[in-house]
Design an enzyme around this catalytic site. Structure first.
Site, PDB file in Angstrom:
ATOM      1  N   SER A 234       4.378  39.858  34.328  1.00  0.00           N
ATOM      2  CA  SER A 234       5.105  39.884  35.851  1.00  0.00           C
ATOM      3  C   SER A 234       4.147  40.121  36.780  1.00  0.00           C
ATOM      4  CB  SER A 234       5.967  41.363  35.310  1.00  0.00           C
ATOM      5  OG  SER A 234       6.886  41.506  36.359  1.00  0.00           O
ATOM      6  N   ASP A 328      15.284  35.509  31.615  1.00  0.00           N
ATOM      7  CA  ASP A 328      14.505  36.385  32.218  1.00  0.00           C
ATOM      8  C   ASP A 328      15.240  36.535  33.892  1.00  0.00           C
ATOM      9  OD1 ASP A 328      12.666  37.937  34.729  1.00  0.00           O
ATOM     10  OD2 ASP A 328      11.056  36.331  34.253  1.00  0.00           O
ATOM     11  N   HIS A 359      11.823  39.234  30.359  1.00  0.00           N
ATOM     12  CA  HIS A 359      11.098  39.372  31.496  1.00  0.00           C
ATOM     13  C   HIS A 359      10.679  40.238  30.737  1.00  0.00           C
ATOM     14  CE1 HIS A 359       9.181  39.035  35.344  1.00  0.00           C
ATOM     15  NE2 HIS A 359       9.156  40.326  35.185  1.00  0.00           N
TER      16      HIS A 359
END
Length: 416
Positions: A234, A328, A359
């Site tokens: 991320s 995601d 994700h």
């Protein structure tokens, strides 16, 4: 007499286990339930319904589940499909050295759709899932501005070094570092905001801080240089890509579902500054569950306007492994990975792309977290993913990450 076993009874959290129920009547219909409590006392559980075979046995690796939290043949389904009793909780181990997760596995007669204290299990057992192997040492790091925890494998070393980064929730997250150290890497779990005396929010990406962190890691006598690895997910993937672009010691980077541009926070490094692309908050969607779908918040990176905010990946001299979850819902990570590889020198970047993965791609056997609350967000965030596809992606990508780091940094001696 009915008996439930988990083999091995104590294991690392990224290793598979075997669940086995014996002593049932032939063709008996049973519920097998797995559950654990995290360090805040929140319960996560999964259940599956089976019909015993002619020998009166159930083994999820050989007998398909008829229904429950999942259906079909899934040896690790009772761990892959763990879900919190309270919505929007994420299963995450904080104290990785002091205690394991304790998994309770129970067998009940018939189909148990809801929990009933009056319904006693036929048999049960408990298994431990550790995030550090025997002999792994945790060393708190407070050197200069750098804050984190260094995980060292047993033995004299020196070991290949890795910096481990997480995302926008901030703080210090250590479970992946502990597991990587158990594979033979010296891993610095690095905090960069919202921890101890670090800034409470991330106003800018101060690359000098991360350069200082790499120097701290390389100075340790048990860390083998001159090259280091970085792994980030991320926001941490965005940071990792910037480190690979500017910091010569970074020769192997694992990028998990990030971007290839500066978003929300400008990058500063010595006398250089790269502006950030503002988040398009007005494009956020609120799902039926009340979570925020941020997939449209990131401006289209193919538009020429954000080019000044691109991370200069053409500078990268090492190798980058891009790990992409195609389901995601936080951002279009597949597109960002492709755009980055297109700008990199040939053979510098490789993409692993997983349909159905969300994700939060984590080490194997971690249950899918498709949405959760994080600090600083007014609502839970949608991460996306389909449980079984996500689990298989975690299993495959973890092995590929370790092989990549061993190949680029030198074998760490861990076994897959």
């Amino acid at each position: 007499m009915v008996e439930v076993t988990v083999t091995p009874r104590s294991s690392l959290a990224d290793r598979p286990v075997r669940v086995h129920v014996r002593g049932l009547s032939p063709s008996q219909l049973v519920t097998v339930r797995a559950w654990l409590r995290d360090e805040q006392g929140e319960r996560f559980q999964a259940r599956a319904f089976f019909r015993a075979d002619a020998a009166g046995e159930v083994d999820p690796g050989y007998h398909p589940a008829l229904g429950g939290s999942y259906s079909g043949l899934s040896p690790m389904g009772l761990l892959w499909f763990l879900q919190p009793d309270t919505p929007f909780r994420r299963l995450i181990k904080r104290d990785v050295t002091g205690s394991p997760f304790r998994i309770h596995v129970e067998a009940f007669d018939g189909v148990l759709l809801v929990d009933d204290p009056q319904h006693r299990p036929l048999a049960s057992c408990e298994a431990e899932r550790w995030f550090v192997g025997a002999g792994v040492q945790r060393v708190p790091i407070r050197e200069g501005r750098v804050r984190g925890a260094l995980f060292l494998p047993p033995g004299p070393g020196p070991f290949p070094g890795v910096v481990d980064l997480f995302g926008g929730a901030g703080g210090l997250i250590e479970f992946r570092a502990g597991l990587l150290a158990s594979r033979g890497f010296a891993v610095l779990a690095l905090a960069f905001f919202a921890y101890e005396d670090l800034p409470r929010t991330m106003a800018r990406l101060d690359l000098d801080y991360f350069e200082e962190a790499t120097a701290v890691l390389l100075r340790h006598p048990k860390v083998r240089g001159p090259g280091l690895g970085v792994i980030g997910v991320s926001k941490g993937a965005e940071v990792a890509l910037a480190m690979a672009s500017f910091l010569p010691p970074v020769v192997a980077t694992v990028w998990i579902n990030g971007t290839a541009f500066l978003h929300g926070n400008p990058l500063v490094y010595k006398d250089l500054s790269i502006p950030a692309i503002p988040y398009g908050i007005e494009r956020v969607l609120i799902t039926e569950m009340g979570a925020l779908d941020n997939s449209a918040v990131f401006n289209d990176p193919q538009h020429p306007m954000p080019s000044s905010s691109a991370i200069p990946v053409e500078r990268i001299k090492g190798k980058v492994l891009f790990v992409v979850g195609e389901a995601d819902r936080s951002l279009n990570s597949k597109l960002f990975a492709r755009l980055a590889v297109a700008r990199m020198a040939p053979q510098r970047g490789r993409i692993l792309s997983y349909p159905g993965a969300g994700h939060l791609i984590e080490p194997p056997c971690s249950p899918l977290c498709s949405m959760s609350c994080i600090k600083g967000s007014p609502r839970p965030l949608l991460w996306g993913g389909e449980a079984e596809a996500h689990a298989r992606a975690q299993d495959h990508s973890w092995k590929e990450m370790i092989r990549f780091l061993e190949r680029e940094l030198g074998c760490a001696g861990g076994k897959l």
